[in-house]
Design a protein around this motif. Structure first.
Motif, PDB file in Angstrom:
ATOM      1  N   ASP A 120       0.864  -1.188   0.000  1.00 35.61           N
ATOM      2  CA  ASP A 120       0.000   0.000   0.000  1.00 35.61           C
ATOM      3  C   ASP A 120       0.899   1.235   0.000  1.00 35.61           C
ATOM      4  OD1 ASP A 120      -1.570   2.209   0.813  1.00 35.61           O
ATOM      5  OD2 ASP A 120      -3.018   0.881   1.763  1.00 35.61           O
ATOM      6  N   GLN A 121       0.779   2.063  -1.013  1.00 38.45           N
ATOM      7  CA  GLN A 121       1.638   3.243  -1.167  1.00 38.45           C
ATOM      8  C   GLN A 121       1.508   4.188   0.024  1.00 38.45           C
ATOM      9  OE1 GLN A 121       3.859   3.464  -3.509  1.00 38.45           O
ATOM     10  NE2 GLN A 121       4.638   5.484  -2.889  1.00 38.45           N
ATOM     11  N   GLU A 122       0.308   4.272   0.570  1.00 37.35           N
ATOM     12  CA  GLU A 122       0.089   5.159   1.715  1.00 37.35           C
ATOM     13  C   GLU A 122       0.871   4.680   2.934  1.00 37.35           C
ATOM     14  OE1 GLU A 122      -3.710   6.553   4.388  1.00 37.35           O
ATOM     15  OE2 GLU A 122      -4.012   6.322   2.220  1.00 37.35           O
ATOM     16  N   GLU A 175       4.608   5.416   2.368  1.00 25.44           N
ATOM     17  CA  GLU A 175       4.903   6.840   2.541  1.00 25.44           C
ATOM     18  C   GLU A 175       4.917   7.232   4.015  1.00 25.44           C
ATOM     19  OE1 GLU A 175       2.078   8.887   0.139  1.00 25.44           O
ATOM     20  OE2 GLU A 175       3.053   8.355  -1.773  1.00 25.44           O
TER      21      GLU A 175
END
Length: 436
Positions: free
Chosen positions: A378-380, A383
């Motif tokens: 999951d990119q979130e 990050e």
């Protein structure tokens, strides 16, 4: 018990008698102890029960004999042998005396193991006497009482502690017959390595658990009961046994969480002073370890909540089988980093500002932040983990940051080294080395 009967029991413990056993080697510990014994006369092997302290000590003696020392120049004393009726200081002295009168033949140095030393009050005087005569002594014990300041004084400070932990990933692979002699092996045996990580996450690394997975839960419950009953309740004369058990289970199921004694006191309805005292006892028998919050300012460090970790994930399996994989993974990485930091005399913390960094390894004026993430698909999520590490560098300085992930390939993101667990857990020394 007459001398002949006692000598017969001693023969069962020793290579000059009836003792014969093959082990899966734990060479890292054995070689470290042998190196230490070149310069000092007393090494103390400490750690939680069933982690393998006795087998490491016996492997050290076996290696010494393999290198040419006469078996009669060695003595192993197992103070937890149930046949030692009315065990006390005088019985220990008799054992030592019987060895020197009936077994020892040469004027050479003797290599002596006092196994589970804390079973006899006054053991430290025996050890000191042996060491002052030039003998080499290995002491094992499952309580930090073994290394308290009063004993350190009696041993004149001339001893070194080696903490023995449940199996690391590298050791577990040896136990499973997976050999990693060169880099190519790590590439061709990724599945075996990742299977080992999975086992450590879910079953833990106690040697007998790894070798007898079919009865893992029974063994782990037995270990917990022995540590709580014998090492804590029995040794510290705890009257409120139920509260102590509740606190131990609470910490185990909260591994990776921040806690304060006040919050625990309110949640479990135990006085704050009792929580503090019981927590200290549990840490002293090595079932848990606590981390302070990192800061270059001591006042901030001391006044912040602490983070708790269990020493082996097997206990989490027993008391919280539905624990999240993310928490189990973080706990596993923390256990490996904690073990390594102790061996290298580094300090281990976590860090909390507006964001949290799971682990911080520090030495003098240098610090390496380590974020642990089970899933960064999951990119979130990715990050968020990166932001925390960048925030640490902004606030605390430093030019290195690590993000340890469950699977994937090693890469760089915003100057942060993203490392798969299979590489990090096998090669901590490559990632946690400080500049001189």
């Amino acid at each position: 018990m007459d001398d002949d009967e006692l000598l017969g029991i001693m023969a069962d413990w020793n290579y000059w008698g009836n003792f014969r056993r093959d082990w899966i080697p734990r060479d890292e510990y054995v070689n470290h102890v042998l190196d230490l014994l070149k310069g000092i006369n007393v090494v103390a092997l400490s750690g939680i029960r069933r982690a393998g302290k006795s087998s490491v000590a016996q492997q050290v003696i076996r290696e010494i004999l393999r290198r040419g020392v006469d078996p009669r120049d060695s003595l192993i004393v197992k103070l937890d042998d149930e046949r030692l009726i009315d065990l006390n200081y005088d019985v220990l002295l008799r054992i030592i005396d019987l060895y020197f009168k009936n077994v020892k033949r040469s004027d050479s140095v003797s290599y002596v193991v006092i196994d589970e030393a804390q079973e006899v009050d006054g053991w430290e005087r025996v050890v000191r006497g042996l060491a002052e005569k030039g003998n080499k002594v290995l002491v094992t014990g499952s309580s930090a009482k073994l290394l308290s300041s009063e004993y350190t004084t009696l041993l004149s400070g001339r001893h070194v502690e080696v903490r023995v932990f449940p199996l690391s990933l590298g050791e577990l692979l040896v136990f499973k017959g997976v050999t990693l002699r060169e880099k190519l092996d790590e590439v061709t045996k990724i599945q075996e390595i990742e299977r080992g990580i999975e086992e450590l996450m879910n079953l833990g690394g106690f040697p007998d658990v790894v070798l007898h997975m079919d009865i893992a839960d029974q063994l782990l419950v037995s270990y917990f009961e022995t540590v709580v009953l014998k090492d804590v309740i029995g040794r510290y004369k705890i009257r409120n046994e139920r509260k102590l058990r509740t606190l131990a289970k609470f910490y185990i199921t909260s591994t990776g969480s921040r806690i304060t004694y006040n919050s625990v006191s309110k949640f479990l309805k135990i006085p704050v002073k009792t929580v503090e005292r019981y927590s200290e006892y549990l840490e002293k028998v090595y079932i848990l370890f606590f981390l302070n919050s990192f800061s270059w300012t001591i006042k901030v460090t001391e006044n912040s909540p602490r983070k708790v970790y269990v020493v082996d994930n097997g206990f989490v399996r027993v008391f919280n089988p539905r624990s999240s994989r993310g928490r189990l993974f973080e706990s596993l990485v923390a256990q490996h980093v904690y073990r390594y930091s102790l061996s290298q005399r580094m300090s281990l913390y976590y860090w909390l500002d507006s964001l949290e960094v799971d682990l911080v390894v520090a030495r003098e004026d240098q610090a390496i932040p380590i974020q642990v993430a089970y899933d960064v698909e999951d990119q979130e999520v990715l990050e968020r983990e990166i932001r925390a590490l960048l925030k640490f560098r902004e606030k605390c300085g430093g030019d290195r940051s690590l993000l340890v992930v469950y699977r994937g390939e090693e890469r760089q993101i915003s100057g942060i080294n993203v490392i798969p667990a299979r590489k990090f857990l096998l090669h901590l020394e490559d990632y946690l080395t400080f500049k001189k």
